[in-house]
Design a protein around this motif. Sequence first.
Motif, PDB file in Angstrom:
ATOM      1  N   UNK A  34       0.820  -1.217   0.000  1.00  0.00           N
ATOM      2  CA  UNK A  34       0.000   0.000   0.000  1.00  0.00           C
ATOM      3  C   UNK A  34       0.852   1.265   0.000  1.00  0.00           C
ATOM      4  N   UNK A  35       2.113   1.152   0.398  1.00  0.00           N
ATOM      5  CA  UNK A  35       2.987   2.327   0.468  1.00  0.00           C
ATOM      6  C   UNK A  35       3.606   2.684  -0.870  1.00  0.00           C
ATOM      7  N   UNK A  36       3.369   1.878  -1.895  1.00  0.00           N
ATOM      8  CA  UNK A  36       3.993   2.115  -3.195  1.00  0.00           C
ATOM      9  C   UNK A  36       2.904   2.273  -4.240  1.00  0.00           C
ATOM     10  N   UNK A  37       2.819   3.504  -4.783  1.00  0.00           N
ATOM     11  CA  UNK A  37       1.753   3.796  -5.743  1.00  0.00           C
ATOM     12  C   UNK A  37       2.122   3.373  -7.157  1.00  0.00           C
ATOM     13  N   UNK A  38       3.386   3.498  -7.511  1.00  0.00           N
ATOM     14  CA  UNK A  38       3.819   3.211  -8.873  1.00  0.00           C
ATOM     15  C   UNK A  38       4.698   1.968  -8.883  1.00  0.00           C
ATOM     16  N   UNK A  39       4.805   1.365 -10.059  1.00  0.00           N
ATOM     17  CA  UNK A  39       5.566   0.125 -10.173  1.00  0.00           C
ATOM     18  C   UNK A  39       7.041   0.349  -9.892  1.00  0.00           C
ATOM     19  N   UNK A  43      10.444  -1.322  -6.075  1.00  0.00           N
ATOM     20  CA  UNK A  43      11.770  -1.951  -6.042  1.00  0.00           C
ATOM     21  C   UNK A  43      12.230  -2.171  -4.605  1.00  0.00           C
ATOM     22  N   UNK A  44      11.943  -1.239  -3.713  1.00  0.00           N
ATOM     23  CA  UNK A  44      12.329  -1.397  -2.315  1.00  0.00           C
ATOM     24  C   UNK A  44      11.667  -2.618  -1.710  1.00  0.00           C
ATOM     25  N   UNK A  45      10.391  -2.792  -1.986  1.00  0.00           N
ATOM     26  CA  UNK A  45       9.668  -3.950  -1.467  1.00  0.00           C
ATOM     27  C   UNK A  45      10.225  -5.247  -2.038  1.00  0.00           C
ATOM     28  N   UNK A  46      10.543  -5.246  -3.317  1.00  0.00           N
ATOM     29  CA  UNK A  46      11.074  -6.450  -3.960  1.00  0.00           C
ATOM     30  C   UNK A  46      12.423  -6.828  -3.359  1.00  0.00           C
TER      31      UNK A  46
END
Length: 247
Positions: A34-39, A43-46
Amino acid sequence: MALPLLEYKPSSQNQRVPGYEVPNEDTPRIYRSEDYSFSGDAEELIWAAYRQLFSEHVILKFYRQGNLESQVKNKTITVRDFIRGLAKSEAFKSLVIQTNSNYRLVEIGLKRLLGRAPYNKDEEIAWSIKIATSGWDGFVDVLIDSEEYQSSFGENIVPYQRRRYKDRPFNLVTPRYADYWRDKLEDARYKPGSISDFMKMAAAASIRTVTYTPVSTANINIPNTTRETIPAGVPVSISPSASFPVR
């Protein structure tokens, strides 16, 4: 017929009791979709998922799962399914599964998927039997589909070490394989007293024979260093007692 999971009693661990510590630098950072709006922001989550699952801070391009990354960026799959796919990938199996025993895999699975250490030896035995009967993929499905995983991380949070308030995180203290595998690799490389290794070393050594080249002195031209002329000029005394004219 699959064997039922053996019963074991949970022990008191940090994540099972309320915490009142003040958040600090040891508090794990939570990555949620939910903290990442754009693809591009995902990258941080990945990378957080790679660090958690693979226990690596640098992942070679060869081991990256581009298909899963694209799907989680476009939010066609949840973070939970992304974690499931990474844990079942061939890269994870070649780096982690093939180099560890079932007991070690239980420890890795609980720490990296549920964010906690095994309660006791009984739990390790119970889950090791699950791996032996259902395989690693079945073990991963049971952990990720469990109530403990759902209540702790839900659908969109990358697993992390729950209530870590001291020491280093799991992904820094649990490498991809255990001590016995590292010892096995070292023993395979170095065998003290092995005659075969000594013979291989001796055979690989190349000895060059020194050849002497005869030299004839008849063809050597020695230069003439004698003076052909007599030095001209006024002789000068270097005696310290010599007197010089005073102006």
